[in-house]
Design a protein around this motif. Structure first.
Motif: not given
Ligand SMILES: [Zn+2]
Length: 698
Positions: A1-4, A535-541, A596-598, A658-660
């Motif tokens: 999942m992406s960040f932006k 941290g956001h991207e690592i946590s998607h793991t 998932a993004e939150n 998927p991002h707020a």
């Molecule tokens: Zn993301």
């Protein structure tokens, strides 16, 4: 999942040509910016962008960004502005400069450079495009008109299949073609590439646009039907109102059977393994053998069908809907996809609907910016290779790698300390961190474009061939071993991504720059800005999706039932928290769709905060503009989200992303204990949560 967030402005180039988000996100006048950046004018946090008259505990988003919000106007050629669009501008301006240099290069230049120049120049040749008129489109319309029966229709539908969706990396669930192909490591065999098929068929961005029963959506639907008729008329069709009504009715019937975005994100419902021989019985109606022949997939023995119900229903619609309606639908979709490279009247009509009506954007972007997007979409790696050489020095790479290592170490400690997680689950989580591939700046290998033929005076053909080149590249690797180090974003993309099936992260060069990252800035600002992204991207793991894949990217449940129960209870509370956010009185954020993004935002701040404190090595943090280290950390995070959107654009984001929206992502801090003492947040303030109500996940 992406960040932006996805930028819902409108598709600048045929959506079918590329799975990269870049093509959807180009924005803003880079040559003469009419707004300043939310930050970039200073090192570290931008105090002048804040509004310190607001209590941080009442509205932390406004506290961090109010000054910038008050003095910023949204330019007429975009639906939104913010840190991301400002950096997109910079990346595009740089890319345009590189393309300009390429276009001056002579015949002795590298083949990739000559291709970039030829593609860009062919897009910019407006006089040539006008002079050709409908000629490039005509043979394609004629072959659609020549379809005589449902068998030939099935073949044409197969020929229109493209690799234009991406369920887990760049998360794009939309294709206007009947279905979309995504080639990725297999759910059931992560060592080899598998074929995923996703629902499609709608030209508007989501089923909600067809189904939601409110005045705004009804108005959009009537304007959409008029847009269909206008496009058909431009393409030389007669009886266009009646045709448009039938096309709309067909898409409406498709929309009724589509899964929602929140449902699409549930991978546990997506692993539906269908053999090629089973399609005829599981989804009768479409001549599947002919469809796969048209798609060049006759040899493919199995697929993963993401939304089986939609496949059954769409296939049945192929049988039950008259042939002529399908032929008109194909013609309209073709014309809409290529509108940007047909005479001006087509591009303007498309923009009038997708730009003005859907995003509320009054003006189209300058042509050169759309040209950069086309080049990034079709030759992204060729441009990216030059971009990385120019704009990503080894020192930046080393500094970013060090931050990533700090934040991964913080995650390891957090996992070890979790009181609720079973030791066996912890061991698997640690194994995932050990095998995680973190790509910084640019990929280790570059894509070979030698089989993509680019002609100097043929933009229509270039896009047609480019889209097929992309598609064949994906199809050809089906069944082959997975390259775990392959990237899914180009270096010039301002974004970051977690690739769950590869257990890998990509942080492109273009996001590793101010205001997100600046080697000269105080550590507090870097950890608060890019550190929380990392941290956001690592946590998607480890999130709702990541927890379904093990350290080798295999689909395997490595959690105990008790671990899952705890995780689900905590995340359900987070979903409920976001459900209460209402950007408009009649439209709330969808807590499940954005969950998932939150989760990743909460986890990202937590790990980056730990990483920041570890980086201080016991020394006191430097004060900047009167703000303590911890205050700078949280303000920098809040300033990641400074943005302004037009109403239509924001409504589209709430429905399709998927991002707020950024404002609510900034409010994530209310779940972090350290935020409260940093800003003396007290009970009674609007964002205050009692300790028991704060959602702590990692
Ligand atoms: Zn993301």
């Amino acid at each position: 999942m992406s960040f932006k967030p996805k930028f819902p402005d409108f598709f600048l180039v045929p959506a079918a040509i590329c799975a990269f988000m870049t093509v959807f996100t180009l924005s803003a006048p880079a040559q003469s910016p009419s707004t300043d950046a939310p930050q970039t004018d200073t090192r570290g946090i931008a105090a002048r962008n804040m509004d310190t008259s607001v209590r941080p505990g009442d509205d932390f988003y406004r506290y961090a960004n109010g000054g910038w919000i008050d003095r910023t106007e949204i330019p007429p050629d975009r639906g939104r502005v913010g840190v991301f669009t400002t950096l997109d501008d910079l990346s595009n301006k740089r890319t345009a400069g590189l393309i300009e240099d390429a276009s001056k290069a002579g015949a002795d230049a590298a083949p990739g450079v000559r291709k970039i120049a030829a593609l860009y120049n062919s897009y910019m040749d407006e006089a040539g495009i006008e002079a050709k008129g409908l000629a490039p489109l005509r043979p394609h319309l004629e072959s659609l008109a020549a379809i005589r029966n449902k068998r030939e229709l099935a073949r044409a539908l197969g020929e229109s299949l493209r690799a234009d969706v991406d369920a887990l990396n760049n998360t794009n669930f939309h294709t206007p073609n009947l279905f979309g192909l995504w080639v990725a490591p297999g759910f059931n065999d992560s060592e080899h590439y598998a074929a995923y098929l996703l629902q499609g068929g709608l030209q508007m961005p989501d089923r909600e646009y067809y189904l939601a029963d409110n005045p705004r959506m009804r108005d959009i639907r009537s304007k959409y039907q008029a847009h269909i008729a206008a496009m058909l008329k431009l393409a030389g069709f007669t009886d266009t109102d009646a045709r448009a009504a039938r096309i709309f009715e067909l898409e409406h019937a498709i929309a009724e059977k589509h899964l929602s975005l929140a449902e699409n994100e549930d991978i546990h419902k997506a692993n539906n393994y269908w053999k090629d021989s089973e399609f005829a019985s599981k989804a009768p109606g479409l001549d599947w053998a002919e469809f796969f022949r048209g798609a060049g997939l006759s040899k493919q023995k199995s697929f993963i069908v993401w939304q089986p119900g939609a496949f059954t229903a769409e296939s049945a619609l192929v049988a039950s809907t008259p042939l002529d309606t399908w032929k008109d639908w194909l013609a309209f979709h073709l014309v809409d996809a290529y509108a940007g490279v047909l005479p001006k009247a087509f591009a303007e009509e498309r923009f009038a609907f997708f730009g003005k009506v859907l995003s509320g954007t009054p003006e189209q972007r300058p042509r050169w910016q759309r040209g950069v997007a086309v080049v990034n979409g079709l030759l992204g790696d060729a441009v990216g290779q030059i971009y990385a050489q120019h704009y990503f020095p080894p020192e930046a790479k080393a500094a970013a790698q060090a931050m990533v290592a700090d934040i991964i170490a913080a995650f390891r400690k957090r996992i070890e300390a979790l009181p609720w997680m079973d030791p066996k689950t912890k061991a698997e989580a640690q194994a995932k961190l050990t095998t995680l591939y973190v790509g910084i700046g640019y990929p280790e290998t570059w894509r070979d474009y030698s089989a993509f033929e680019v002609k100097a005076d043929d933009i229509f053909g270039n896009i047609w061939r480019g889209s097929l080149f992309d598609y064949r590249h994906e199809v050809e690797r089906l069944g082959f071993p997975v390259d775990r180090k392959e990237w899914s974003m180009t270096p010039q993309t301002v974004n970051a991504v977690n690739l769950p099936l590869q257990n890998a992260l990509n942080f492109p060069a273009a996001i590793l720059q101010p205001p997100f990252f600046d080697a000269q800035a105080p550590a507090a600002a870097n950890y608060g800005a890019i550190g929380t992204v990392i941290g956001h991207e690592i946590s998607h793991t480890f999130d709702t999706e990541g927890s379904a894949f093990d350290s080798q990217g295999r689909v395997r449940n490595w959690w105990t039932p008790a671990d899952f129960a705890h995780f689900n209870a905590a995340t359900a509370r987070l979903a409920a928290q976001y459900d209460t956010y209402k950007p408009f009185p009649d439209l709330a954020v969808n807590g499940k769709q954005t969950l998932a993004e939150n989760i990743a935002d909460v986890a990202g701040i937590s790990a980056a905060y730990d990483g920041y404190h570890a980086s201080l090595q016991g020394k006191p943090a430097p004060v900047q503009d009167g703000f303590s280290g911890d205050q700078q950390f949280f303000i920098a995070f809040g300033q990641n989200w400074g943005s302004k959107s037009r109403e239509a654009s924001l409504r589209q984001q709430v429905l399709t992303d998927p991002h707020a929206p950024g404002e609510f992502r900034a409010y994530t801090v209310r779940n972090i204990d350290a935020w409260y003492p940093s800003f003396h947040v007290q009970p009674g303030e609007k964002l205050y949560l009692a300790p028991a109500d704060r959602v702590r996940i990692w």
